[in-house]
Design an enzyme around this catalytic site. Sequence first.
Site, PDB file in Angstrom:
ATOM      1  N   TYR A  69     -12.197  14.924 -22.862  1.00 31.05           N
ATOM      2  CA  TYR A  69     -12.746  15.759 -23.934  1.00 31.05           C
ATOM      3  C   TYR A  69     -13.924  16.605 -23.440  1.00 31.05           C
ATOM      4  CZ  TYR A  69      -9.525  14.252 -27.452  1.00 31.05           C
ATOM      5  OH  TYR A  69      -8.363  14.070 -28.150  1.00 31.05           O
ATOM      6  N   ASN A 104      -6.726  23.656 -35.089  1.00 27.18           N
ATOM      7  CA  ASN A 104      -7.450  23.749 -33.815  1.00 27.18           C
ATOM      8  C   ASN A 104      -8.835  23.125 -33.933  1.00 27.18           C
ATOM      9  OD1 ASN A 104      -5.209  25.148 -33.118  1.00 27.18           O
ATOM     10  ND2 ASN A 104      -6.175  27.169 -33.196  1.00 27.18           N
ATOM     11  N   ASP A 106     -11.198  23.957 -31.753  1.00 24.88           N
ATOM     12  CA  ASP A 106     -12.037  24.758 -30.848  1.00 24.88           C
ATOM     13  C   ASP A 106     -13.142  25.558 -31.541  1.00 24.88           C
ATOM     14  OD1 ASP A 106     -10.670  27.003 -31.952  1.00 24.88           O
ATOM     15  OD2 ASP A 106      -9.172  26.994 -30.350  1.00 24.88           O
ATOM     16  N   HIS A 121      -8.103  19.077 -38.138  1.00 26.57           N
ATOM     17  CA  HIS A 121      -8.125  18.033 -37.099  1.00 26.57           C
ATOM     18  C   HIS A 121      -9.520  17.844 -36.500  1.00 26.57           C
ATOM     19  CE1 HIS A 121      -3.485  18.532 -36.401  1.00 26.57           C
ATOM     20  NE2 HIS A 121      -3.764  17.776 -37.441  1.00 26.57           N
ATOM     21  N   CYS A 149     -24.431   5.564 -30.359  1.00 29.82           N
ATOM     22  CA  CYS A 149     -24.884   6.029 -31.674  1.00 29.82           C
ATOM     23  C   CYS A 149     -26.344   5.634 -31.877  1.00 29.82           C
ATOM     24  CB  CYS A 149     -24.012   5.393 -32.753  1.00 29.82           C
ATOM     25  SG  CYS A 149     -24.543   5.768 -34.424  1.00 29.82           S
ATOM     26  N   CYS A 152     -26.355   2.813 -34.839  1.00 32.57           N
ATOM     27  CA  CYS A 152     -25.803   1.462 -34.740  1.00 32.57           C
ATOM     28  C   CYS A 152     -25.442   1.047 -33.313  1.00 32.57           C
ATOM     29  CB  CYS A 152     -24.576   1.326 -35.647  1.00 32.57           C
ATOM     30  SG  CYS A 152     -23.178   2.315 -35.083  1.00 32.57           S
ATOM     31  N   ALA A 233      -0.072  36.455 -31.805  1.00 30.39           N
ATOM     32  CA  ALA A 233      -1.042  36.614 -32.886  1.00 30.39           C
ATOM     33  C   ALA A 233      -2.088  37.672 -32.539  1.00 30.39           C
ATOM     34  CB  ALA A 233      -1.717  35.269 -33.164  1.00 30.39           C
TER      35      ALA A 233
HETATM   36  P1  OAD Z   1       1.847  23.504 -30.191  1.00 29.11           P
HETATM   37  O1  OAD Z   1       1.543  23.534 -28.734  1.00 29.11           O
HETATM   38  O2  OAD Z   1       2.729  22.439 -30.692  1.00 29.11           O
HETATM   39  O3  OAD Z   1       2.463  24.893 -30.639  1.00 29.11           O
HETATM   40  C1  OAD Z   1       1.872  26.110 -30.297  1.00 29.11           C
HETATM   41  C2  OAD Z   1       2.713  27.224 -30.879  1.00 29.11           C
HETATM   42  O4  OAD Z   1       2.063  28.450 -30.618  1.00 29.11           O
HETATM   43  C3  OAD Z   1       4.115  27.321 -30.278  1.00 29.11           C
HETATM   44  O5  OAD Z   1       5.082  27.389 -31.325  1.00 29.11           O
HETATM   45  C4  OAD Z   1       4.068  28.644 -29.485  1.00 29.11           C
HETATM   46  O6  OAD Z   1       5.311  29.320 -29.498  1.00 29.11           O
HETATM   47  C5  OAD Z   1       3.031  29.407 -30.256  1.00 29.11           C
HETATM   48  N1  OAD Z   1       2.327  30.440 -29.468  1.00 29.11           N
HETATM   49  C6  OAD Z   1       2.066  30.464 -28.135  1.00 29.11           C
HETATM   50  N2  OAD Z   1       1.378  31.570 -27.814  1.00 29.11           N
HETATM   51  C7  OAD Z   1       1.179  32.250 -28.973  1.00 29.11           C
HETATM   52  C8  OAD Z   1       0.537  33.471 -29.303  1.00 29.11           C
HETATM   53  N3  OAD Z   1      -0.070  34.196 -28.377  1.00 29.11           N
HETATM   54  N4  OAD Z   1       0.534  33.859 -30.608  1.00 29.11           N
HETATM   55  C9  OAD Z   1       1.142  33.125 -31.560  1.00 29.11           C
HETATM   56  N5  OAD Z   1       1.767  31.966 -31.299  1.00 29.11           N
HETATM   57  C10 OAD Z   1       1.793  31.538 -30.033  1.00 29.11           C
HETATM   58  O7  OAD Z   1       0.419  23.494 -30.940  1.00 29.11           O
HETATM   59  P2  OAD Z   1       0.092  23.142 -32.446  1.00 29.11           P
HETATM   60  O8  OAD Z   1       1.201  23.524 -33.359  1.00 29.11           O
HETATM   61  O9  OAD Z   1      -1.259  23.666 -32.713  1.00 29.11           O
HETATM   62  O10 OAD Z   1      -3.042  17.648 -32.849  1.00 29.11           O
HETATM   63  O11 OAD Z   1       0.013  21.562 -32.373  1.00 29.11           O
HETATM   64  C11 OAD Z   1      -0.286  20.841 -33.516  1.00 29.11           C
HETATM   65  C12 OAD Z   1      -1.096  19.631 -33.187  1.00 29.11           C
HETATM   66  O12 OAD Z   1      -0.457  18.871 -32.161  1.00 29.11           O
HETATM   67  C13 OAD Z   1      -2.469  19.931 -32.587  1.00 29.11           C
HETATM   68  O13 OAD Z   1      -3.451  20.211 -33.567  1.00 29.11           O
HETATM   69  C14 OAD Z   1      -2.775  18.658 -31.874  1.00 29.11           C
HETATM   70  C15 OAD Z   1      -1.443  18.434 -31.191  1.00 29.11           C
HETATM   71  O14 OAD Z   1      -1.161  17.126 -30.827  1.00 29.11           O
HETATM   72  C16 OAD Z   1      -4.031  16.773 -32.684  1.00 29.11           C
HETATM   73  O15 OAD Z   1      -4.730  16.796 -31.698  1.00 29.11           O
HETATM   74  C17 OAD Z   1      -4.170  15.802 -33.818  1.00 29.11           C
END
Ligand code: OAD
Length: 248
Positions: A69, A104, A106, A121, A149, A152, A233
């Site tokens: 992390y 995200n 970030d 998240h 912490c 605690c 995007a």
């Molecule tokens: P993924 O990596 O599963 O999906 C990312 C998506 O972004 C894919 O469908 C790509 O096609 C798309 N993509 C890539 N480049 C792009 C761009 N320039 N513009 C638009 N789309 C683009 O990521 P998430 O869906 O965010 O959870 O994943 C969901 C969750 O899974 C995350 O929040 C994380 C992960 O495990 C936790 O950490 C709890």
Amino acid sequence: MSIQIPDSLIEALAGARTVAVVTGSGISAESGIPTFRDARTGLWANYRPEDLATPEAFRRNPALVWQWYQWRRKQVGEAQPNPGHEALARLERTLPDLRLITQNVDGLHRRAGSRKVVEFHGNVMNNRCLDAGHPAGPADPDAESPPRCRECGSPLRPDVVWFGEMIPENALHQAYEAVDDCDVLLSIGTSAQVYPAAGLVEVALQHGATVAEINPDTTPMTSQVGFALGGNAAELLPVLADRIADGK
Ligand code: OAD
């Protein structure tokens, strides 16, 4: 090549009382932050989530999880919001009620100027303690193991949602409030595979909202949405925000 956005989507957005936006890691791709499921560069193609993103992993090897992390925090700290984040912040200022739910961690939406943001998240820069959840802000970027912490003494962990954990109640409530009666929902840069976030898009579809997806690839939602905009995007959103601002 000019980017085509259907007039009917622009009209739906311009006339919407409430707009919900759900974003995933794809919106930060152009900021240099890796997505999760890209077959080559995705975090989960190169690391095992069960070693790094579960409470069990942290209890087993706190220093390993902490250092991973810390590396991600460094990446996020060096990244800048891209034109996609900026266009969403602009849309929030233009439209009467736009609420953004991001998976995200970030913080780039807020850094780009979005205000109504639900961090579904969590936020990777913050910490809380493992045992009691006492909130703690950012840690020393050079710390190689979890600090304790102040209240605690239990180890600090990143304030993010790990696999097997619940979404914080407040975030869940605000997210459902945003999608429950939205007129338009934009699903941007998410593979729509992780629940409950993916379920937010389903809620909007079920109550008849206009749903648009922005993603260069297809997802399980693509065949169900009214508008599937196949593209990045960072390229599509500025065009969309310009058209709304210009009223055309
Ligand atoms: P993924 O990596 O599963 O999906 C990312 C998506 O972004 C894919 O469908 C790509 O096609 C798309 N993509 C890539 N480049 C792009 C761009 N320039 N513009 C638009 N789309 C683009 O990521 P998430 O869906 O965010 O959870 O994943 C969901 C969750 O899974 C995350 O929040 C994380 C992960 O495990 C936790 O950490 C709890």
